[in-house]
Write a protein that holds these residues in place. Sequence first.
Motif, PDB file in Angstrom:
ATOM      1  N   VAL A 145       6.638   4.790   8.023  1.00  0.00           N
ATOM      2  CA  VAL A 145       5.220   4.853   8.380  1.00  0.00           C
ATOM      3  C   VAL A 145       4.342   4.794   7.139  1.00  0.00           C
ATOM      4  CG1 VAL A 145       3.414   6.279   9.411  1.00  0.00           C
ATOM      5  CG2 VAL A 145       5.648   6.113  10.518  1.00  0.00           C
ATOM      6  N   LEU A 146       4.606   5.658   6.164  1.00  0.00           N
ATOM      7  CA  LEU A 146       3.724   5.760   5.007  1.00  0.00           C
ATOM      8  C   LEU A 146       3.830   4.564   4.061  1.00  0.00           C
ATOM      9  CD1 LEU A 146       3.855   9.547   4.040  1.00  0.00           C
ATOM     10  CD2 LEU A 146       2.302   8.346   5.574  1.00  0.00           C
ATOM     11  N   VAL A 147       5.036   4.020   3.934  1.00  0.00           N
ATOM     12  CA  VAL A 147       5.226   2.919   2.980  1.00  0.00           C
ATOM     13  C   VAL A 147       4.893   1.570   3.594  1.00  0.00           C
ATOM     14  CG1 VAL A 147       6.915   1.705   1.544  1.00  0.00           C
ATOM     15  CG2 VAL A 147       6.949   4.199   1.662  1.00  0.00           C
ATOM     16  N   ASN A 148       5.334   1.337   4.812  1.00  0.00           N
ATOM     17  CA  ASN A 148       5.285  -0.019   5.365  1.00  0.00           C
ATOM     18  C   ASN A 148       4.147  -0.283   6.335  1.00  0.00           C
ATOM     19  OD1 ASN A 148       8.816   0.142   5.282  1.00  0.00           O
ATOM     20  ND2 ASN A 148       7.580  -1.170   3.987  1.00  0.00           N
ATOM     21  N   SER A 149       3.358   0.743   6.691  1.00  0.00           N
ATOM     22  CA  SER A 149       2.250   0.500   7.621  1.00  0.00           C
ATOM     23  C   SER A 149       1.281  -0.554   7.086  1.00  0.00           C
ATOM     24  CB  SER A 149       1.490   1.803   7.892  1.00  0.00           C
ATOM     25  OG  SER A 149       2.235   2.668   8.715  1.00  0.00           O
ATOM     26  N   VAL A 150       0.956  -0.479   5.793  1.00  0.00           N
ATOM     27  CA  VAL A 150       0.015  -1.446   5.222  1.00  0.00           C
ATOM     28  C   VAL A 150       0.603  -2.851   5.231  1.00  0.00           C
ATOM     29  CG1 VAL A 150       0.779  -1.105   2.820  1.00  0.00           C
ATOM     30  CG2 VAL A 150      -1.557  -1.896   3.293  1.00  0.00           C
ATOM     31  N   VAL A 151       1.914  -2.978   5.074  1.00  0.00           N
ATOM     32  CA  VAL A 151       2.549  -4.292   5.090  1.00  0.00           C
ATOM     33  C   VAL A 151       2.567  -4.853   6.511  1.00  0.00           C
ATOM     34  CG1 VAL A 151       4.633  -5.581   4.531  1.00  0.00           C
ATOM     35  CG2 VAL A 151       3.950  -3.650   3.103  1.00  0.00           C
ATOM     36  N   TYR A 152       2.928  -4.018   7.479  1.00  0.00           N
ATOM     37  CA  TYR A 152       2.888  -4.465   8.875  1.00  0.00           C
ATOM     38  C   TYR A 152       1.473  -4.896   9.264  1.00  0.00           C
ATOM     39  CZ  TYR A 152       7.618  -2.850  10.122  1.00  0.00           C
ATOM     40  OH  TYR A 152       8.983  -2.690  10.221  1.00  0.00           O
TER      41      TYR A 152
ATOM     42  N   THR B  47      -7.129   0.159 -12.905  1.00  0.00           N
ATOM     43  CA  THR B  47      -7.123  -1.307 -12.876  1.00  0.00           C
ATOM     44  C   THR B  47      -5.720  -1.888 -12.969  1.00  0.00           C
ATOM     45  OG1 THR B  47      -7.445  -1.375 -15.282  1.00  0.00           O
ATOM     46  CG2 THR B  47      -9.423  -1.479 -13.897  1.00  0.00           C
ATOM     47  N   GLU B  48      -4.713  -1.059 -13.246  1.00  0.00           N
ATOM     48  CA  GLU B  48      -3.326  -1.517 -13.382  1.00  0.00           C
ATOM     49  C   GLU B  48      -2.422  -0.619 -12.550  1.00  0.00           C
ATOM     50  OE1 GLU B  48      -2.522  -4.169 -15.066  1.00  0.00           O
ATOM     51  OE2 GLU B  48      -4.451  -4.527 -16.074  1.00  0.00           O
ATOM     52  N   THR B  49      -1.313  -1.196 -12.093  1.00  0.00           N
ATOM     53  CA  THR B  49      -0.411  -0.423 -11.238  1.00  0.00           C
ATOM     54  C   THR B  49       0.216   0.755 -11.987  1.00  0.00           C
ATOM     55  OG1 THR B  49       1.386  -1.969 -11.754  1.00  0.00           O
ATOM     56  CG2 THR B  49       0.128  -2.362  -9.732  1.00  0.00           C
ATOM     57  N   TRP B  50       0.475   0.603 -13.296  1.00  0.00           N
ATOM     58  CA  TRP B  50       1.096   1.707 -14.040  1.00  0.00           C
ATOM     59  C   TRP B  50       0.183   2.925 -14.082  1.00  0.00           C
ATOM     60  CZ3 TRP B  50      -1.199   3.955 -18.228  1.00  0.00           C
ATOM     61  CH2 TRP B  50      -2.161   3.219 -18.919  1.00  0.00           C
ATOM     62  N   GLN B  51      -1.130   2.693 -14.039  1.00  0.00           N
ATOM     63  CA  GLN B  51      -2.064   3.815 -14.027  1.00  0.00           C
ATOM     64  C   GLN B  51      -1.954   4.596 -12.711  1.00  0.00           C
ATOM     65  OE1 GLN B  51      -5.683   1.652 -14.654  1.00  0.00           O
ATOM     66  NE2 GLN B  51      -5.430   1.532 -16.880  1.00  0.00           N
ATOM     67  N   ILE B  52      -1.707   3.890 -11.612  1.00  0.00           N
ATOM     68  CA  ILE B  52      -1.459   4.568 -10.336  1.00  0.00           C
ATOM     69  C   ILE B  52      -0.270   5.503 -10.474  1.00  0.00           C
ATOM     70  CG2 ILE B  52      -0.706   4.265  -7.945  1.00  0.00           C
ATOM     71  CD1 ILE B  52      -2.232   1.690  -7.825  1.00  0.00           C
TER      72      ILE B  52
ATOM     73  N   PRO C  45      12.458   4.449  -1.538  1.00  0.00           N
ATOM     74  CA  PRO C  45      12.940   3.180  -2.109  1.00  0.00           C
ATOM     75  C   PRO C  45      13.485   2.222  -1.046  1.00  0.00           C
ATOM     76  CG  PRO C  45      13.674   5.024  -3.451  1.00  0.00           C
ATOM     77  CD  PRO C  45      13.077   5.614  -2.203  1.00  0.00           C
ATOM     78  N   ILE C  46      14.154   2.759  -0.024  1.00  0.00           N
ATOM     79  CA  ILE C  46      14.628   1.884   1.052  1.00  0.00           C
ATOM     80  C   ILE C  46      13.451   1.192   1.726  1.00  0.00           C
ATOM     81  CG2 ILE C  46      15.727   1.828   3.331  1.00  0.00           C
ATOM     82  CD1 ILE C  46      17.565   4.071   2.395  1.00  0.00           C
ATOM     83  N   ALA C  47      12.427   1.981   2.079  1.00  0.00           N
ATOM     84  CA  ALA C  47      11.266   1.420   2.768  1.00  0.00           C
ATOM     85  C   ALA C  47      10.466   0.490   1.872  1.00  0.00           C
ATOM     86  CB  ALA C  47      10.373   2.547   3.274  1.00  0.00           C
ATOM     87  N   GLY C  48      10.307   0.855   0.598  1.00  0.00           N
ATOM     88  CA  GLY C  48       9.464   0.078  -0.303  1.00  0.00           C
ATOM     89  C   GLY C  48      10.180  -1.067  -0.981  1.00  0.00           C
TER      90      GLY C  48
ATOM     91  N   LEU D  70      -4.219  -4.759  -5.893  1.00  0.00           N
ATOM     92  CA  LEU D  70      -3.566  -5.022  -7.175  1.00  0.00           C
ATOM     93  C   LEU D  70      -2.309  -5.873  -7.036  1.00  0.00           C
ATOM     94  CD1 LEU D  70      -3.858  -1.506  -8.888  1.00  0.00           C
ATOM     95  CD2 LEU D  70      -5.269  -3.529  -9.301  1.00  0.00           C
ATOM     96  N   ALA D  71      -1.603  -5.746  -5.896  1.00  0.00           N
ATOM     97  CA  ALA D  71      -0.280  -6.376  -5.779  1.00  0.00           C
ATOM     98  C   ALA D  71      -0.130  -7.307  -4.594  1.00  0.00           C
ATOM     99  CB  ALA D  71       0.796  -5.285  -5.709  1.00  0.00           C
ATOM    100  N   GLY D  72      -1.120  -7.408  -3.711  1.00  0.00           N
ATOM    101  CA  GLY D  72      -1.024  -8.318  -2.580  1.00  0.00           C
ATOM    102  C   GLY D  72       0.118  -7.965  -1.637  1.00  0.00           C
ATOM    103  N   ASP D  73       0.930  -8.972  -1.295  1.00  0.00           N
ATOM    104  CA  ASP D  73       2.031  -8.753  -0.360  1.00  0.00           C
ATOM    105  C   ASP D  73       3.099  -7.805  -0.909  1.00  0.00           C
ATOM    106  OD1 ASP D  73       0.771 -10.403   1.380  1.00  0.00           O
ATOM    107  OD2 ASP D  73       2.103 -12.125   1.118  1.00  0.00           O
ATOM    108  N   SER D  74       3.067  -7.528  -2.211  1.00  0.00           N
ATOM    109  CA  SER D  74       4.016  -6.581  -2.811  1.00  0.00           C
ATOM    110  C   SER D  74       3.485  -5.153  -2.800  1.00  0.00           C
ATOM    111  CB  SER D  74       4.321  -6.998  -4.260  1.00  0.00           C
ATOM    112  OG  SER D  74       4.939  -8.265  -4.296  1.00  0.00           O
ATOM    113  N   ALA D  75       2.446  -4.918  -2.003  1.00  0.00           N
ATOM    114  CA  ALA D  75       1.852  -3.575  -1.948  1.00  0.00           C
ATOM    115  C   ALA D  75       2.874  -2.538  -1.496  1.00  0.00           C
ATOM    116  CB  ALA D  75       0.650  -3.569  -1.006  1.00  0.00           C
ATOM    117  N   GLY D  76       3.782  -2.936  -0.599  1.00  0.00           N
ATOM    118  CA  GLY D  76       4.817  -2.007  -0.147  1.00  0.00           C
ATOM    119  C   GLY D  76       5.688  -1.529  -1.286  1.00  0.00           C
ATOM    120  N   ALA D  77       6.024  -2.449  -2.202  1.00  0.00           N
ATOM    121  CA  ALA D  77       6.839  -2.070  -3.353  1.00  0.00           C
ATOM    122  C   ALA D  77       6.071  -1.128  -4.272  1.00  0.00           C
ATOM    123  CB  ALA D  77       7.275  -3.323  -4.120  1.00  0.00           C
TER     124      ALA D  77
END
Length: 409
Positions: free
Chosen positions: A233-240, A96-101, A365-368, A38-45
């Motif tokens: 680990v939980l927030v940034n693993s997918v970005v790494y 289908t939208e981030t707000w639903q998550i 929030p720091i990690a994301g 849904l968010a690409g490289d902004s998945a961490g956020a």
Amino acid sequence: MIRVLRNPIYRALFLAQVLALLGTGLLTVALGLLAFDLAGDSAGAVLGTALTIKMIAYVGIAPLAAALVDRLPKKAVLIGADVVRFAVAMSLPLVTETWQIYVLVFVLQSASATFTPAFQSLIPSVLPESRDYTRALSLSRLAYDLEALLSPIIAAALLTLVSYNNLFLGTALGFASSAILVLITTLPAREPDMPADTFWQRLPAGLQVFARTPTLRFVMLTNVIVAAGTAIVLVNSVVYARAVFELGDTALTLALACYGVGSLIVALNVPWIVDRLGVIRPMIAGGALISVGLIAAATITGLFTATAAGWPALLVTWTILGMGTSLVNTPSSRILADASTPQNRNLVYTAQFALSHACFLITYPIAGWLGSISLLAAAVHLAVLGTGALAAAVWQTRRMQAAPTLEKH
């Protein structure tokens, strides 16, 4: 550990925990991939926001729920929470939208905020002997670690056959299985001499025990250390895995599995470690491992993301962070049991649940959010926070009059 599994009530509850955690592990992988879709490289956020909402639910809902259901049968509370979690898991493939998550995560985690403290506070009643309880804690930690290890492997295997949306069905099956096992198990009766406190008297009761107990203040400081290590680990693993090292979906499962392996190694050895060293010293050692891991993560992010050694070094770092987390979290429940009574145990465990997750309102929030701007800045901030909390925890141990008593248990 085999001895405690001979207890039929604990055995059923442990199996329920394992099945629910397996489903939750599939959810972790699927949610990360959904966020990236849904968010690409902004998945961490997106994940940082979702996990922050999770923490808001834990911190805000857990004390309210505990005070509301403290007089209700534990079986009804546990089954009701599992039913809600099952319904949410069945809804996630339709997102289908981030707000639903964000909405579904809030509802699901509100149910978990009701389930988890009630479940944890039940175990000392099932296994009242201190040594048995310590081994039950290790088994519980093993369940978490095996989930972190096996769920990514299972998810990776399933992803070769089906899309990640189907992993949510596995999550729903885990919650349904947990509810069925609780339903068919005879749980301990409620304490007959429960005080007739009002809702408003029960609401702050657990926090009041924390405020007046030195050992629980020590636990609070270690919560900060764990939150710093877990967030990266939980927030940034997918970005790494996907954005920094440009690897495939299975790289995320490998990173999470390494974290689980580290925690598993320690959890297998916690009973004899606690028997020989007590509770406090292993927790301090675990905090030191997390601090080392966070400093290593910041170093890798700043210097090695463009090198061939970067990804393997990150996996080793995740393993270290998993080891430290297990060494802190597993013995900490012994302190909670020693500092509570059967009458206030659920409220004390709920206070720990809320306070520990309140720390994630800072670290997620720091990690994301900060990590979406600069991964290096996020890693450095988390390393400073974790190391500072470790120093404060060491200082607190010198003031704990109850520490010698804990070392004898």
